[in-house]
Design a protein around this motif. Structure first.
Motif, short mmCIF file in Angstrom:
data_model
loop_
_atom_site.label_atom_id
_atom_site.label_comp_id
_atom_site.label_asym_id
_atom_site.label_seq_id
_atom_site.Cartn_x
_atom_site.Cartn_y
_atom_site.Cartn_z
N GLN A 166 -6.13 -1.83 10.22
CA GLN A 166 -4.74 -1.54 10.59
C GLN A 166 -4.36 -2.23 11.89
O GLN A 166 -3.24 -2.76 12.02
CB GLN A 166 -4.54 -0.03 10.73
N LYS A 169 -3.93 -5.96 11.16
CA LYS A 169 -2.69 -6.21 10.41
C LYS A 169 -1.48 -6.12 11.33
O LYS A 169 -0.56 -6.94 11.24
CB LYS A 169 -2.56 -5.20 9.27
N SER A 229 -1.40 -9.55 3.43
CA SER A 229 -1.73 -8.54 2.42
C SER A 229 -3.23 -8.26 2.31
O SER A 229 -3.62 -7.20 1.81
CB SER A 229 -1.19 -8.97 1.05
N ASP A 232 -4.73 -4.98 3.52
CA ASP A 232 -4.50 -3.75 2.75
C ASP A 232 -5.71 -3.35 1.93
O ASP A 232 -5.85 -2.18 1.55
CB ASP A 232 -3.30 -3.93 1.82
N ILE A 235 -7.23 -0.79 3.94
CA ILE A 235 -6.33 0.22 4.50
C ILE A 235 -5.90 1.25 3.46
O ILE A 235 -5.93 2.46 3.72
CB ILE A 235 -5.09 -0.46 5.12
N LYS A 236 -5.52 0.78 2.29
CA LYS A 236 -4.84 1.66 1.32
C LYS A 236 -5.79 2.52 0.50
O LYS A 236 -5.36 3.54 -0.04
CB LYS A 236 -3.98 0.81 0.39
#
Length: 312
Positions: A166, A169, A229, A232, A235-236
């Motif tokens: 995070q 990013k 991207s 992610d 992260i997700k």
């Protein structure tokens, strides 16, 4: 109350999604909520009650010992070095893929530019050379993307790694915004060379310049978008997912819980059965002109089954 639920979820992030863990999570949540309601009855404000509940419960290790829970932290987690190696490799792949796509546009620009100059044979030769190199770059880097993803597939993403991703990013966000804005502007302005040369009655000379603008703009958009991207992936999700359409056992269990096995079987056997029914029906009835409706109905049914088979 939502604050307490989110806090409990955070406590259990680094533990597998097993029945024992779920029972422990629910037990801890019930205890904390009961304590929270008791503090409210004593006259505490909502914020005071939440703060006191969280501060009194301590760490997850203390809670585990107190409740007699014997589960282990997730093994085979991705470490920071592996994440950085992955990000570097994907960044290189993004550059190669973006150059390949831009190269296809540039090849057309070369063809039109040299064609205007009257050297058609040279134009065709360079067009096919640049196009072949560009397509080769697209194929090679696409394969590298898949290879890099497979190395980490279905492995656990620790909380610290999630936070680091995070942070990275967020640090890249400004660069992404700049590349996106410049790329879009170049694509919009790509017609300006034609208009400029048209003022001197040589509009055709603006066509190769237009493709140059498009090539640079598309490169910036794709390169910035891919790089933004890739964070992610860490992260997700709780587990690294190489392919959304083919989840590994851990990711499948995390996403669908007790319904994971049913979801796995659906993904494995549904479409082969549908294809056999379609071909069998078509050969037996010779109604090829209408049997394709089986595939349409199967697609609708598949969407319904996916919605029904949810996490329990």
């Amino acid at each position: 109350m939502d604050t307490i639920k989110n806090y409990v979820e955070t406590l259990f992030l680094e533990f597998p999604n097993t029945e024992e863990v779920q029972r422990a999570k629910q037990e801890i949540l019930t205890i904390m909520e009961d304590h929270y309601l008791a503090l409210l009855d004593e006259g505490k404000s909502e914020h005071e009650a939440i703060g006191q509940v969280i501060s009194e419960f301590g760490s997850i290790d203390e809670l585990r010992e107190e409740l007699g829970i014997s589960f282990q932290k997730e093994k085979n987690g991705i470490d920071e070095d592996e994440m950085y190696q992955y990000l570097i490799a994907q960044k290189q792949g993004a550059k190669g893929l973006s150059l390949g796509i831009s190269g296809c546009l540039l090849a057309v620009g070369i063809l039109t530019g040299l064609g205007i100059g009257g050297i058609a044979i040279m134009a065709l030769l360079l067009f096919f050379i640049v196009l072949a190199i560009s397509i080769g770059a697209i194929i090679y880097n696409g394969m590298q993307f898949s290879k890099n993803n497979e190395l980490l597939n279905d492995r656990f993403i620790p909380v610290d790694l999630n936070k680091e991703a995070q942070r990275l990013k967020q640090g890249y966000q400004k660069s992404f915004q700049v590349s996106l804005v410049i790329g879009i502007c170049l694509c919009i302005l790509s017609v300006s060379p034609i208009l400029f040369f048209k003022m001197f009655t040589y509009a055709r000379y603006g066509v190769p310049v237009m493709f140059l603008f498009l090539a640079v703009g598309v490169f910036l958009i794709i390169y910035g978008g891919i790089n933004y991207s890739i964070f992610d992936k860490f992260i997700k999700e709780k587990y690294f997912i190489a392919d959304e359409d083919s989840l590994g056992p851990n990711a499948l269990q995390e996403k669908y819980g007790d319904a994971a096995q049913a979801r796995y079987l659906l993904g494995r056997i549904y479409w082969p059965i549908v294809v056999m029914i379609y071909l069998g029906w078509s050969f037996l009835t010779n109604l090829w002109g209408s049997s394709w409706l089986i595939l349409v109905m199967a697609g609708l049914l598949y969407s319904i089954l996916q919605a029904v088979i949810t996490k329990k």
